[in-house]
Scaffold this motif. Structure first.
Motif, PDB file in Angstrom:
ATOM      1  N   GLY A 257      17.064 105.060  65.848  1.00 27.08           N
ATOM      2  CA  GLY A 257      16.212 104.359  66.794  1.00 27.08           C
ATOM      3  C   GLY A 257      16.729 104.469  68.203  1.00 27.08           C
ATOM      4  N   ALA A 258      15.880 104.051  69.163  1.00 31.64           N
ATOM      5  CA  ALA A 258      16.261 104.027  70.568  1.00 31.64           C
ATOM      6  C   ALA A 258      17.283 102.923  70.796  1.00 31.64           C
ATOM      7  CB  ALA A 258      15.033 103.818  71.449  1.00 31.64           C
ATOM      8  N   VAL A 259      18.103 103.111  71.796  1.00 32.19           N
ATOM      9  CA  VAL A 259      19.209 102.188  72.047  1.00 32.19           C
ATOM     10  C   VAL A 259      18.733 100.752  72.193  1.00 32.19           C
ATOM     11  CG1 VAL A 259      19.154 102.744  74.520  1.00 32.19           C
ATOM     12  CG2 VAL A 259      21.212 101.729  73.534  1.00 32.19           C
ATOM     13  N   HIS A 260      17.619 100.546  72.894  1.00 35.41           N
ATOM     14  CA  HIS A 260      17.130  99.191  73.122  1.00 35.41           C
ATOM     15  C   HIS A 260      16.689  98.547  71.809  1.00 35.41           C
ATOM     16  CE1 HIS A 260      17.079 101.112  76.946  1.00 35.41           C
ATOM     17  NE2 HIS A 260      16.032 101.829  76.645  1.00 35.41           N
ATOM     18  N   SER A 557      12.033 102.955  66.826  1.00 33.81           N
ATOM     19  CA  SER A 557      12.822 102.898  65.605  1.00 33.81           C
ATOM     20  C   SER A 557      11.910 103.034  64.407  1.00 33.81           C
ATOM     21  CB  SER A 557      13.594 101.574  65.520  1.00 33.81           C
ATOM     22  OG  SER A 557      12.720 100.507  65.197  1.00 33.81           O
ATOM     23  N   GLY A 558      12.515 103.199  63.237  1.00 35.31           N
ATOM     24  CA  GLY A 558      11.751 103.273  62.016  1.00 35.31           C
ATOM     25  C   GLY A 558      10.992 101.993  61.736  1.00 35.31           C
ATOM     26  N   MET A 559      11.445 100.884  62.335  1.00 34.16           N
ATOM     27  CA  MET A 559      10.742  99.622  62.164  1.00 34.16           C
ATOM     28  C   MET A 559       9.300  99.742  62.628  1.00 34.16           C
ATOM     29  SD  MET A 559      11.372  96.130  64.299  1.00 34.16           S
ATOM     30  CE  MET A 559       9.980  95.053  64.607  1.00 34.16           C
ATOM     31  N   VAL A 560       9.081 100.400  63.770  1.00 34.72           N
ATOM     32  CA  VAL A 560       7.739 100.520  64.324  1.00 34.72           C
ATOM     33  C   VAL A 560       6.860 101.341  63.389  1.00 34.72           C
ATOM     34  CG1 VAL A 560       6.386 101.231  66.317  1.00 34.72           C
ATOM     35  CG2 VAL A 560       8.698 100.352  66.640  1.00 34.72           C
ATOM     36  N   GLY A 582       9.217 111.657  66.319  1.00 33.37           N
ATOM     37  CA  GLY A 582      10.629 111.379  66.100  1.00 33.37           C
ATOM     38  C   GLY A 582      11.010 110.055  66.731  1.00 33.37           C
ATOM     39  N   TYR A 583      12.311 109.783  66.741  1.00 33.07           N
ATOM     40  CA  TYR A 583      12.795 108.498  67.235  1.00 33.07           C
ATOM     41  C   TYR A 583      13.797 108.741  68.355  1.00 33.07           C
ATOM     42  CZ  TYR A 583      10.696 107.042  62.879  1.00 33.07           C
ATOM     43  OH  TYR A 583       9.804 106.838  61.868  1.00 33.07           O
ATOM     44  N   GLY A 584      13.488 108.216  69.531  1.00 32.43           N
ATOM     45  CA  GLY A 584      14.380 108.364  70.667  1.00 32.43           C
ATOM     46  C   GLY A 584      13.581 108.553  71.937  1.00 32.43           C
ATOM     47  N   CYS A 585      14.273 108.661  73.055  1.00 28.38           N
ATOM     48  CA  CYS A 585      13.608 108.870  74.335  1.00 28.38           C
ATOM     49  C   CYS A 585      13.146 110.321  74.420  1.00 28.38           C
ATOM     50  CB  CYS A 585      14.551 108.544  75.487  1.00 28.38           C
ATOM     51  SG  CYS A 585      14.944 106.788  75.604  1.00 28.38           S
ATOM     52  N   ALA A 586      11.902 110.538  74.779  1.00 30.29           N
ATOM     53  CA  ALA A 586      11.366 111.898  74.822  1.00 30.29           C
ATOM     54  C   ALA A 586      10.594 112.119  76.115  1.00 30.29           C
ATOM     55  CB  ALA A 586      10.488 112.157  73.597  1.00 30.29           C
TER      56      ALA A 586
END
Length: 970
Positions: A257-260, A557-560, A582-586
């Protein structure tokens, strides 16, 4: 952690009723001023009491915080957070520096294993994701209306679609979202412009435009993740070594997931327990949006990588005791208003209030209407209105949130007992609990209406109801913060182009990028669910998104993904082309895939102001894509709405989103989900199992990460052939003795800049241009352009990052007169790349300075915005004003931030920038001291050295923060 304890602080230790835990109780000071302190200041006070050691934190600091009403904006106080948060782009240089510091300590005969973070540190690998693959653009999409759709006379009918490119039985259906095999978006160039009437050749492989390789699988996210892992193998090996070699370092692998999001859903504690003591959770992070955590009552903000390294090694953050603005929320939220509208409304109010560098603390009866996700969304945006934090004290809503997530009942009871014992718990409906604030701003929630922000800056808000007229005015206005200056005769131009055999038209305002991405919005389930329900209703109404629009869905994140799937809306996102990539900043950091070649050609042919619409928080001009000049921040459902419309030039109240195949006009109000529908869906899907799923992903990791090999050594074995990880030169001449800094004699100006120079201008995070200095270096290492990766991914290589400093295509250098990463080499009169010019100056032993205007260094926190100029030879930056975080970073690298005196600037002083400058340093520096500057033309003026504290001066005398920390081990 409990790091220090003065004798006089023992009487402040208290225990909870069961006696199992101890804590420092500021109420035992028996000082009535404590009850009047804002709750965010109470957190600072508790940390000062707990860490009082007489050295970094003194009893005087405790008294200054307690006397906040008189000392705000005056006293400098230390703050020792409970933990440090790093993301991989900014985290890797921090860890590389620590690894290099171990080398330096070893060279002096000391034990390198002594170099470890003293403060618990979490590093989340989330910023490496790039969109190499996205949803296939399907042929034969029906015209959704709006006048910009495919040419119906040329388009094949639904019943007899032309044969698309295929491979081994792969095929594309008759509408977007029905692709069963192919995942690449573009046909080969040889057939991309073929007329629809020409039958295409069967079994021609679909080629990925990025890698020119056949692709046949639909798992878009899996393929992007695979590319991420392969591309960044060296970096991942280094991260894994860090997790094993350093104590107190926890690495969260990619594809989690993203850091936030990870910080919110997994790392947040509200309270920490260590050595039998309970204390408030708090954090500093190497990302400006660390502030999101304040929505849960956890104090935290973004710092530079240099400052974070100091905190990791046990030093407190130094800050001027801030003013605290009380933001009183009243009124009721309109049912059609999303949390993003509330966020942008509050952002506008606070930006206009001028609260730069201040704490914001929310109170009032309206706060109770905001869910925990609403609060974190609001807190996340505080960098956009330049506040340090936007703090929501813990209340029953916070407890209810954690009850649904990963907190046990026992921990919830402990949390509530402790927070009430130290008066960090709030009842917003009880005005008797309201503390005293520096000032109060009242905001009526009922006044909020839907807005977007753009087309160039996040602070330029536009009411959705006025969007069509505002965009037209942007075309008319001169080039500036909003205008594009398109002549009247060219504003109605339409450029036809072929895409997958069908003809479409682009106009000014056409949407070519639509991205529902991570960061601000996906932390709030209600907003994402609204977008998903809107997509569902759009599909059911027969609407589609034009296939040439670059659509993507990058959850934090996978939660979403979990709750979108559980609620049943994810397939409808996919049918509209919003495939999970995918998961992360793009997209937000410039990692979007290239637009279709035909689209780019059409934009250039008509000199069109094409648009991107994204649900993120950064959209500076040119950041998403060089040819997309207008970019708008919008809530996720509005991203979907504008993608359906295909243009930002639409009045949703009067014009339809599109037309169904039966000819029925569909308006936004016809498919917008009700607030009750969204809330019910949220209650049914956002449950504790979602957070358990994330915890499982965190603990399990992924197969690739688990199989990554890494060295087993105390010091890192640098690979001199590596183009990702290099030992930096910061400690190459480190001595035990401190040499006094010298005056700057006869310096040249490297760059003559204007206002609003952002960290994106100074140190870009996106792709590496093929003609850049960094590209030349990588090509010399026998890398092809496809192997360049991005600047963000190569922040562990000082050679790349130094060459990438000031490499932005949007850099406005007054020496040059047009945007680009060029400057004037004054001795020769040649126009060169910034790096090449700096290299010549260094070869001739000529010191360098930079001249700039207002707000120098605004934007995301990145330590290379200071490290890069340092390695270019820059000794000082003279500007009208600085972003505080960036100013601290310059100090941390030994670069002097110098401010023109009030009512003075380069123009008023008639500076051409071509003079040579001498800046005289006295034997003894003091905070905010004025220094004399003389030019080779005989002019003299004074500047203020922005050293705010004695500690700043100490860092400067040591040659920067890193060298100071290294000397503590010697």
């Amino acid at each position: 952690m409990v790091t220090g304890l003065g004798i006089s602080e023992y009487h402040l230790i208290d225990t909870l009723e069961d006696g199992r835990f101890k804590f420092f109780n500021p109420q035992k000071l028996n000082d009535p001023r404590y009850d009047q302190l804002p709750l965010s200041i109470r957190v600072l006070l508790e940390a000062a009491i707990r860490n009082c050691d007489g050295f970094y934190t003194k009893e005087e600091d405790i008294q200054n915080i307690l006397d906040w009403q008189q000392q705000q904006n005056k006293a400098e106080v230390p703050f020792s957070p409970a933990r440090v948060l790093l993301q991989d782009f900014t985290g890797i240089p921090a860890m590389v520096d620590l690894a290099a510091m171990r080398d330096a300590v070893a060279k002096h005969g000391m034990d390198p294993s002594l170099v470890n973070p003293k403060c618990p540190t979490d590093l989340i690998v989330d910023h490496s994701l790039q969109i190499d693959y996205s949803k296939c653009a399907i042929q034969n999409a029906p015209n959704p209306g709006g006048g910009d759709g495919p040419n119906q006379s040329q388009a094949p009918s639904r019943s007899t679609p032309s044969r698309p490119l295929s491979r081994g039985g792969s095929h594309c259906g008759g509408q977007r979202g029905s692709c069963s095999k192919a995942t690449c978006s573009d046909p080969p160039a040889s057939t991309a412009q073929a007329p629809a009437s020409v039958q295409q050749i069967e079994n021609t492989p679909l080629l990925c435009p990025f890698h020119l390789k056949p692709v046949s699988e639909p798992e878009t996210a899996l393929k992007n993740q695979e590319m991420e892992l392969v591309r960044n193998k060296e970096r991942l090996q280094f991260f894994k070594w860090c997790s094993k070699a350093f104590k107190n370092v926890n690495v969260v692998p990619p594809d989690v997931g993203a850091v936030h999001q990870v910080n919110l859903e997994y790392l947040s504690r509200v309270i920490q327990v260590s050595d039998g003591f309970i204390y408030p959770d708090s954090v500093v992070g190497t990302d400006s949006h660390t502030t999101m955590i304040n929505g849960l009552g956890i104090l935290g903000w973004g710092v530079g990588g240099i400052e974070s390294e100091a905190v990791m090694l046990g030093q407190p953050v130094s800050l001027t005791l801030p003013q605290v603005v009380g933001c009183k929320l009243v009124g009721s939220i309109n049912p059609l208003t999303t949390s993003i509208d509330v966020v942008l409304g509050i952002t506008k109010h606070l930006r206009q209030a001028g609260i730069a560098g201040k704490f914001v603390e929310f109170f009032g009866p309206g706060v109770c209407q905001l869910s925990a996700p609403d609060r974190t969304t609001i807190a996340n945006m505080c960098p956009e209105y330049n506040a340090t934090v936007s703090f929501f004290p813990v209340d029953q809503v916070t407890l209810k949130h954690f009850k649904k997530t990963n907190f046990t009942q026992e921990k919830l009871e402990l949390l509530e007992s402790y927070m009430k014992a130290v008066k960090l718990f709030r009842s917003y409906e009880d005005p008797s609990e309201d503390p005293q604030y520096s000032e109060v701003i009242e905001i009526n929630l009922s006044s909020m209406v839907p807005y977007v922000s753009g087309p160039k800056r996040p602070q330029d808000r536009v009411a959705v109801s006025s969007m069509k007229e505002d965009f037209q005015s942007c075309l008319d206005e001169k080039v500036g913060f909003k205008g594009f200056h398109i002549s009247k005769e060219k504003q109605d131009i339409r450029v036809p182009f072929l895409h997958c055999g069908q003809e479409y038209q682009l106009v000014h305002g056409s949407v070519v990028i639509a991205a529902v991405i991570s960061c601000t919005n996906n932390c709030n389930p209600s907003v994402m669910l609204t977008a998903g329900l809107l997509a569902k209703k759009a599909v059911e109404a027969g609407l589609v998104v034009k296939p040439y629009i670059r659509t993507s869905l990058a959850p934090g994140s996978g939660m979403v993904t979990h709750y979108l799937n559980t609620s049943g809306v994810l397939p409808y996102f996919s049918q509209l082309g919003f495939e999970v990539i995918g998961y992360g900043c793009a997209t937000c950091v410039g990692n979007t895939a290239p637009l279709r070649e035909a689209v780019v050609d059409a934009i250039k042919q008509g000199d069109l102001v094409a648009c991107g619409v994204l649900s993120g928080n950064r959209h500076f001009e040119g950041r998403l894509c060089d040819c997309v000049r207008a970019n708008y921040l919008a809530s996720p459902p509005l991203v979907v709405a504008y993608a359906l419309a295909g243009t930002v030039g639409i009045d949703f109240e009067k014009e339809p989103l599109g037309v169904t195949s039966e000819g029925k006009e569909v308006y936004l109000c016809d498919i917008w989900p009700s607030r009750e529908e969204v809330q019910q869906t949220e209650e049914d899907t956002v449950i504790s199992s979602i957070f358990k799923d994330l915890r499982g992903r965190m603990e399990k990791g992924n197969t690739f990460w688990n199989n990554v090999d890494c060295p087993d050594s105390v010091v890192f074995p640098w690979d001199h052939k590596s183009t990702y990880i290099r030992s930096p030169s910061f400690f190459s001449k480190l001595s035990k003795e401190v040499t006094a800094p010298q005056s700057i004699e006869n310096a040249h100006v490297l760059l003559f800049l204007g206002d609003k120079v952002t960290t994106d201008h100074i140190s870009p995070a996106g792709s590496i241009a093929r003609v850049s200095a960094a590209a030349k270096y990588l090509q010399s290492k026998r890398l092809t352009p496809r192997e360049f990766n991005s600047y963000g991914a190569r922040r562990g290589n000082d050679a790349v990052m130094t060459r990438g400093t000031f490499a932005s295509i949007k850099l406005q250098n007054r020496f040059i007169g047009k945007p680009g990463p060029k400057t004037l080499h004054i001795p020769s009169g040649q126009t060169l790349d910034v790096f090449e010019a700096a290299e010549r100056y260094q070869r001739d032993s000529i010191p360098l300075i930079i001249l700039a205007g207002k707000d120098y260094g605004s934007g995301n926190s990145r330590d290379w915005v200071a490290k890069g100029p340092y390695l270019l030879g820059v000794r000082a930056v003279i500007a009208e004003s600085f972003e505080k975080l960036h100013k601290n970073q310059l100090v941390g690298m030994g670069i002097m931030p110098l401010q023109f005196l009030p009512d003075q600037n380069a123009d008023s002083l008639e500076l051409s920038g071509k003079e040579r400058f001498t800046i005289t340093l006295p034997d003894s520096l003091s905070p905010r001291q004025q220094l004399a500057v003389k030019t080779s033309q005989g002019k003299s003026f004074f500047v203020t050295a922005l050293f705010d504290t004695d500690m700043d001066i100490i860092f400067f005398r040591h040659g920067g923060h890193l060298r100071y920390v290294a000397r503590t081990f010697l």
